[in-house]
Write an enzyme that holds these catalytic residues in place. Sequence first.
Site, PDB file in Angstrom:
ATOM      1  N   SER A 153      -9.995  -0.019   7.310  1.00 19.58           N
ATOM      2  CA  SER A 153      -9.393   0.117   5.979  1.00 19.58           C
ATOM      3  C   SER A 153      -8.687  -1.123   5.444  1.00 19.58           C
ATOM      4  CB  SER A 153      -8.409   1.298   5.964  1.00 19.58           C
ATOM      5  OG  SER A 153      -9.111   2.513   5.952  1.00 19.58           O
TER       6      SER A 153
ATOM      7  N   LYS B  15       0.851  -1.201   0.000  1.00 16.96           N
ATOM      8  CA  LYS B  15       0.000   0.000   0.000  1.00 16.96           C
ATOM      9  C   LYS B  15       0.880   1.242   0.000  1.00 16.96           C
ATOM     10  CE  LYS B  15      -3.727   2.190   2.689  1.00 16.96           C
ATOM     11  NZ  LYS B  15      -4.569   2.119   3.908  1.00 16.96           N
TER      12      LYS B  15
ATOM     13  N   SER C 241      -9.459   2.273   3.126  1.00 16.24           N
ATOM     14  CA  SER C 241      -8.548   3.022   2.277  1.00 16.24           C
ATOM     15  C   SER C 241      -7.566   2.141   1.518  1.00 16.24           C
ATOM     16  CB  SER C 241      -7.767   4.022   3.127  1.00 16.24           C
ATOM     17  OG  SER C 241      -6.976   3.338   4.097  1.00 16.24           O
TER      18      SER C 241
END
Lengths: 68, 462
Positions: free
Chosen positions: B174, B80, B150
């Site tokens: 997330s 990420k 997210s």
Amino acid sequence: MNHGVDDGHADLESVRKAFLRVGLDLAEEELMRLVPWLQAAQRNIDLIADLELLDVEPQVAFDARWHE
Amino acid sequence: VTSPARLSLKDAAGLLAKGDLSPLELARSVLERVDRINPRLQAYVSVFHDEALQAARQATDEIAARGPRSPLHGIPIAIKDIYDVEGKPTLAGSRVREGHVAEADSEVVRRLRQAGAILVGKTVTHEFATGVTSPPARNPWDLDRIPGGSSGGSGAALAADLCLGATGTDTAGSIRIPASVNGVAGLKPTFGRVSKRGVVPLAWSLDHAGPITKSVTDTALMLGALAGHDSGDASSLDSPVPVFSERISGSLAGLRVGVVSNWQRDRIDAGVGATMQAACRLFQELGASVRETEGPDLELASAIHFNILASEASTYHQPTLRNIPERYRGGTRLFLESGELIPATAYLNAQRGREIVRQGFREAFEDADVLLAPTLPTTAGVFGTNKVLVDGIEEEVTQAYIRLSAPANLAGLPALSVPSGFYGGLPVGIQIIGRPLDEATVLRAGAAYESSAHNDSRRPDL
């Protein structure tokens, strides 16, 4: 009313001054967009203010790096 | 013949160990899919094409000479874009970070390299992890829908077989949200179990780092590489780390599953409710005792969570919100500005209020070993809007999505989202929450459910 915002009401001049006090000079358009956010935040603050927390301390973590 | 990219981490590791597959073949297979699919899916913000092939060649030589040094040796993993990778930008989905180049690996990336993983690239995050839509990434099950967030790029990349494991972060859900809407597994470990050093913070006291994978077994394998004390992270726990992959098999006989009934009285889609009922029946068939229990009040948890999240995030962003506010996306900027006016007393009362949430969980765990709840009240929303329909009523998507996941962040508890089928052609997930540091029981329950759930074997059509 905190910072000029409450449910159903918004005094933009008070909101503007509240942001100026924390160093943010925001345009009126931005302030208007912020009103629902501030109203939601105020509802959260009010809800938490009603909690019975007399004997509760916020937790503070000990940082193990102190000894290194 | 199955493309190597479509293998699970566990199956790929088995083939690599036997010499039936090489890391180079696996990396080429993944990169070929990335080249072909990512222009439409936009799960990756950057791809380390040459470095990945070079690392795969090295892993091929190492495994041929000495065998794999861990189950992740030679496995392509996505990062990420909120974790630092030395020499690469960490943009965190924001123009605010333009020009940034990481000087060192985050601890998680260091551990992945040590385990022999191959870094494929950086996946899209919602700007500074503040939301759940993760533009421009799309959902591989329906490119007109969001991949959640997210950690949306990581979830989408896994469901599309563009990696075999990925990292995520979870401040309100997330990791679990993209796991649920993309039909993959995601674990928010216990607070402090996985180091956050080198990860751009959202809210220090709520942030968790963890894995997203294609299966619960893969989650256990990846968590084994990531977990452990880091003296460079103030919130890192110095606790023994079990070999999770050795603790996830076995009967569920005697396991006490508490179904959080008051969370289901909140608004959820009928399809989510049906999934939960089926999950309860299955846990009973697997030998677990299933009974209803009450969890922390959702409205109170939401209020406490928002005050802490907005206060801490606004504090972190205070300098850039004053110097380069125009570089934030509109929604992120409004969120951060709203946090500027939360009084210190309200922030501290919210931190004190966490004890009420913890107490609510403690009471629920008096008669339960794990808690069961939906991960989300609905499925993937439509791309390009910040609204989602829940049980036919339109809601703001972030508020709807984090409602059932954020309480575990307040208490720091391990929480896993497991695929639990489909409705309306879209994946659904259930959430298994455990006691602090008891990821092993959470993973065991999740693995047993996953292997028995008879979820259909459909894959995204890309």
